[in-house]
Design a protein around this motif. Sequence first.
Motif, mmCIF file in Angstrom:
data_model
loop_
_atom_site.group_PDB
_atom_site.id
_atom_site.type_symbol
_atom_site.label_atom_id
_atom_site.label_comp_id
_atom_site.label_asym_id
_atom_site.label_seq_id
_atom_site.Cartn_x
_atom_site.Cartn_y
_atom_site.Cartn_z
ATOM 1 N N PRO A 141 0.826 -1.209 0.000
ATOM 2 C CA PRO A 141 0.000 0.000 0.000
ATOM 3 C C PRO A 141 0.859 1.258 0.000
ATOM 4 N N ASP A 142 0.343 2.319 -0.580
ATOM 5 C CA ASP A 142 1.018 3.616 -0.569
ATOM 6 C C ASP A 142 0.090 4.606 0.136
ATOM 7 N N PHE A 143 0.254 4.713 1.436
ATOM 8 C CA PHE A 143 -0.635 5.579 2.200
ATOM 9 C C PHE A 143 -0.305 7.059 2.011
ATOM 10 N N ALA A 144 0.881 7.354 1.499
ATOM 11 C CA ALA A 144 1.200 8.746 1.172
ATOM 12 C C ALA A 144 0.388 9.197 -0.046
ATOM 13 N N GLU A 145 0.252 8.292 -0.991
ATOM 14 C CA GLU A 145 -0.520 8.586 -2.197
ATOM 15 C C GLU A 145 -2.020 8.465 -1.937
ATOM 16 N N THR A 146 -2.397 7.442 -1.174
ATOM 17 C CA THR A 146 -3.809 7.200 -0.872
ATOM 18 C C THR A 146 -3.983 7.098 0.635
ATOM 19 N N MET A 193 -8.432 5.225 1.249
ATOM 20 C CA MET A 193 -8.134 3.801 1.094
ATOM 21 C C MET A 193 -9.280 2.935 1.623
ATOM 22 N N PHE A 194 -9.820 3.347 2.777
ATOM 23 C CA PHE A 194 -10.868 2.555 3.423
ATOM 24 C C PHE A 194 -12.185 3.336 3.362
ATOM 25 N N CYS A 195 -12.926 3.119 2.316
ATOM 26 C CA CYS A 195 -14.126 3.926 2.083
ATOM 27 C C CYS A 195 -15.339 3.055 1.746
ATOM 28 N N GLU A 219 1.569 7.041 15.864
ATOM 29 C CA GLU A 219 1.136 6.997 14.468
ATOM 30 C C GLU A 219 1.591 5.721 13.777
ATOM 31 N N TRP A 220 2.789 5.225 14.106
ATOM 32 C CA TRP A 220 3.287 4.031 13.425
ATOM 33 C C TRP A 220 2.462 2.794 13.776
ATOM 34 N N LEU A 221 1.860 2.776 14.971
ATOM 35 C CA LEU A 221 0.968 1.679 15.327
ATOM 36 C C LEU A 221 -0.323 1.749 14.519
ATOM 37 N N LYS A 222 -0.829 2.949 14.355
ATOM 38 C CA LYS A 222 -2.017 3.141 13.524
ATOM 39 C C LYS A 222 -1.756 2.660 12.102
ATOM 40 N N MET A 223 -0.587 2.993 11.545
ATOM 41 C CA MET A 223 -0.285 2.614 10.172
ATOM 42 C C MET A 223 -0.028 1.108 10.049
ATOM 43 N N ALA A 224 0.493 0.486 11.104
ATOM 44 C CA ALA A 224 0.667 -0.966 11.088
ATOM 45 C C ALA A 224 -0.695 -1.656 11.045
ATOM 46 N N LEU A 225 -1.639 -1.148 11.817
ATOM 47 C CA LEU A 225 -2.992 -1.689 11.781
ATOM 48 C C LEU A 225 -3.629 -1.440 10.423
ATOM 49 N N ALA A 226 -3.413 -0.245 9.873
ATOM 50 C CA ALA A 226 -3.958 0.076 8.555
ATOM 51 C C ALA A 226 -3.412 -0.874 7.492
ATOM 52 N N GLU A 227 -2.131 -1.202 7.579
ATOM 53 C CA GLU A 227 -1.529 -2.118 6.608
ATOM 54 C C GLU A 227 -2.123 -3.517 6.739
ATOM 55 N N ALA A 228 -2.326 -3.963 7.979
ATOM 56 C CA ALA A 228 -2.935 -5.283 8.186
ATOM 57 C C ALA A 228 -4.347 -5.317 7.596
#
Length: 296
Positions: A80-85, A90-92, A226-235
């Motif tokens: 995933p590219d969360f910087a781009e999306t 991403m989750f809509c 924030e890095w924990l949030k993004m780890a969950l987002a990636e999962a």
Amino acid sequence: MKYSSSTALIKQRRAQRLRLILVLVGLFVVLALVGLLIYGGLNLLKGSGDELKELEGEVIAGEVQTVERMRLLREEIPAPDFAETPCVRMFCDSNDVQLESAMALGLKDPDAVMDLDKSKDLVRIYTNNLYFVDTMTHSKPYLVPDAVLMLWYIGQRFQEVLAEKHHDDESYRFIVTSALRSNQDVSRLRRRNGNASENSCHRYGTTIDITYANFLRSDGELVGEEWLKMALAEALYELRFEGICYVKYEYRQPCFHITLRNTQYEGPLKSTKQRFPDVKYQLLQSKVRKGLKIFS
């Protein structure tokens, strides 16, 4: 006469010793019972955090009936590219999409469920070594079996992402803040939150909310990194790509709103069969053996 008095005195002293022994034995029994009660209470408190055995160990030992599921190989999932999306784009997955899935896969008649513990269609979720189940004020910690399996997938994948990308001495768990909601729960929530849907996906036992504002560290502290949030987002991104769940990023109530879509991969990409605990079997067993909480 003197002999008779001495005999009576001896008998009296023996009776006193016997009473003393009985008192001491009784005191020992009372102390033992109090100790057992304290030990049980401490175990109950401890159970709110790590009351469960590690699931893998249970499966290997053959103590839990398992079910086979097709799972997508992770190397088939594009990064995933969360910087781009960002997450909000991403989750809509809309409420309508999630509601359709909830009605198809969840409780057929939510209003008919009176006693959650006796329901043949619901499994109670518990805090374990993968995630923490919060105290729920507007919902109940119950899900349909396939949604429990979905929650296990999320917890397992979150830990995998953490292990791969964040080398930290501490361990972390995400927090499940909402699960099954009754009509009364929905009504009370709508009085507080005007954005809450009247026909909520949560009514069907297929939907959970996981906060991204806080995570539980192994020392018991809440951490809002924030890095924990993004780890969950990636999962969640990976499981959504696999077709396991629908996800909506909520920002007014900081959480991921997640609804069951499927429990196995059905696409054309490379996949493998894996074995997981049969939650339906565990549900039947728990009706007979209370306390058998092998799975979540």
